[in-house]
Design a protein around this motif. Sequence first.
Motif, PDB file in Angstrom:
ATOM      1  N   LYS A  82     -75.897  76.769 -87.910  1.00 48.66           N
ATOM      2  CA  LYS A  82     -76.457  77.987 -87.182  1.00 48.66           C
ATOM      3  C   LYS A  82     -77.156  77.480 -86.046  1.00 48.66           C
ATOM      4  O   LYS A  82     -78.103  76.882 -86.059  1.00 48.66           O
ATOM      5  CB  LYS A  82     -77.107  78.834 -88.081  1.00 48.66           C
ATOM      6  CG  LYS A  82     -76.600  79.348 -89.260  1.00 48.66           C
ATOM      7  CD  LYS A  82     -77.480  80.394 -90.129  1.00 48.66           C
ATOM      8  CE  LYS A  82     -76.768  80.711 -91.343  1.00 48.66           C
ATOM      9  NZ  LYS A  82     -77.350  80.157 -92.937  1.00 48.66           N
ATOM     10  N   ALA A  83     -76.519  77.769 -84.744  1.00 45.30           N
ATOM     11  CA  ALA A  83     -76.879  77.149 -83.603  1.00 45.30           C
ATOM     12  C   ALA A  83     -78.693  77.297 -83.042  1.00 45.30           C
ATOM     13  O   ALA A  83     -79.281  76.632 -82.869  1.00 45.30           O
ATOM     14  CB  ALA A  83     -76.107  77.780 -82.378  1.00 45.30           C
ATOM     15  N   GLN A  88     -84.424  73.754 -86.198  1.00 46.09           N
ATOM     16  CA  GLN A  88     -85.793  73.871 -86.484  1.00 46.09           C
ATOM     17  C   GLN A  88     -85.884  73.788 -88.032  1.00 46.09           C
ATOM     18  O   GLN A  88     -86.789  73.410 -88.405  1.00 46.09           O
ATOM     19  CB  GLN A  88     -85.918  75.250 -85.646  1.00 46.09           C
ATOM     20  CG  GLN A  88     -87.648  75.664 -86.154  1.00 46.09           C
ATOM     21  CD  GLN A  88     -88.545  74.628 -85.232  1.00 46.09           C
ATOM     22  OE1 GLN A  88     -88.199  74.454 -84.028  1.00 46.09           O
ATOM     23  NE2 GLN A  88     -89.494  74.432 -85.789  1.00 46.09           N
ATOM     24  N   GLU A  89     -84.881  74.300 -88.597  1.00 50.63           N
ATOM     25  CA  GLU A  89     -85.118  74.138 -90.037  1.00 50.63           C
ATOM     26  C   GLU A  89     -85.013  72.667 -90.447  1.00 50.63           C
ATOM     27  O   GLU A  89     -85.820  72.488 -91.394  1.00 50.63           O
ATOM     28  CB  GLU A  89     -83.928  74.793 -90.654  1.00 50.63           C
ATOM     29  CG  GLU A  89     -84.030  75.321 -92.354  1.00 50.63           C
ATOM     30  CD  GLU A  89     -83.149  76.016 -92.666  1.00 50.63           C
ATOM     31  OE1 GLU A  89     -82.859  76.026 -94.103  1.00 50.63           O
ATOM     32  OE2 GLU A  89     -82.303  76.585 -92.148  1.00 50.63           O
ATOM     33  N   ALA A  90     -84.173  71.816 -89.798  1.00 48.47           N
ATOM     34  CA  ALA A  90     -84.026  70.359 -90.274  1.00 48.47           C
ATOM     35  C   ALA A  90     -85.443  69.839 -90.087  1.00 48.47           C
ATOM     36  O   ALA A  90     -85.850  69.087 -90.770  1.00 48.47           O
ATOM     37  CB  ALA A  90     -83.028  69.852 -89.446  1.00 48.47           C
ATOM     38  N   SER A 112     -71.754  67.750 -83.894  1.00 44.50           N
ATOM     39  CA  SER A 112     -71.342  69.089 -83.436  1.00 44.50           C
ATOM     40  C   SER A 112     -70.355  69.456 -84.515  1.00 44.50           C
ATOM     41  O   SER A 112     -69.441  68.992 -84.882  1.00 44.50           O
ATOM     42  CB  SER A 112     -70.752  69.104 -82.043  1.00 44.50           C
ATOM     43  OG  SER A 112     -70.377  70.206 -81.559  1.00 44.50           O
ATOM     44  N   PRO A 113     -70.717  70.931 -84.974  1.00 40.00           N
ATOM     45  CA  PRO A 113     -71.753  71.750 -84.685  1.00 40.00           C
ATOM     46  C   PRO A 113     -72.694  71.784 -85.690  1.00 40.00           C
ATOM     47  O   PRO A 113     -73.804  72.531 -86.002  1.00 40.00           O
ATOM     48  CB  PRO A 113     -71.099  73.220 -84.762  1.00 40.00           C
ATOM     49  CG  PRO A 113     -69.966  72.866 -85.824  1.00 40.00           C
ATOM     50  CD  PRO A 113     -69.563  71.501 -85.718  1.00 40.00           C
ATOM     51  N   TYR A 114     -72.926  70.606 -86.775  1.00 35.75           N
ATOM     52  CA  TYR A 114     -73.871  70.293 -87.788  1.00 35.75           C
ATOM     53  C   TYR A 114     -75.178  69.714 -87.330  1.00 35.75           C
ATOM     54  O   TYR A 114     -74.978  68.654 -86.507  1.00 35.75           O
ATOM     55  CB  TYR A 114     -73.249  69.710 -88.713  1.00 35.75           C
ATOM     56  CG  TYR A 114     -72.072  70.661 -89.504  1.00 35.75           C
ATOM     57  CD1 TYR A 114     -72.502  71.714 -90.509  1.00 35.75           C
ATOM     58  CD2 TYR A 114     -70.945  70.630 -89.234  1.00 35.75           C
ATOM     59  CE1 TYR A 114     -71.622  72.463 -91.249  1.00 35.75           C
ATOM     60  CE2 TYR A 114     -69.923  71.510 -89.754  1.00 35.75           C
ATOM     61  CZ  TYR A 114     -70.370  72.245 -90.751  1.00 35.75           C
ATOM     62  OH  TYR A 114     -69.452  73.108 -91.332  1.00 35.75           O
TER      63      TYR A 114
END
Length: 157
Positions: A82-83, A88-90, A112-114
């Motif tokens: 989720k872009a 931020q969550e990581a 990309s995209p992970y």
Amino acid sequence: MVAAIIVSAFAVSPMASQQPDSVAYGVPSLADHINLGGYNVIVADEDIIDLLQPDRNATEVQENKVSSKRIVYRVQVFSDNKAEKSKQEAMTKERAVKRRFPDYSSSIVYTSPYWRLHIGAFRSAAEAEELAVKLRKAFPAYAKEIHVVRARATVAR
């Protein structure tokens, strides 16, 4: 794609008696061509030309000898694409894990995209699995995402 073209110009001089037999018969070998001053033009990518330079930086050569790529096992704690939220969550999960397990290295990896959060670097999958069990107990909310992954890492020799 890298291409190299070798163009040669070779002229047999009238003094064939002083030249090797292969040249005197009109079929010069590559060694004869070089020794007799044949003209060579090499067209290649700049990176290849840099590698062929005899005055390469000694530090660069030394660095190549000091480290190598090896397979390591890491514990993946987070992976999402989720872009808006993933990075931020990581980072939030990394801070939480580092507070509880400060002795283990951590890295946030973007492929990309992970966005992924990896913890530790182990020689065997069994060692990584031991940490994965500890992380699942310490963070039950993350338990479904936690698993061991293989990765390449630069390791000092």
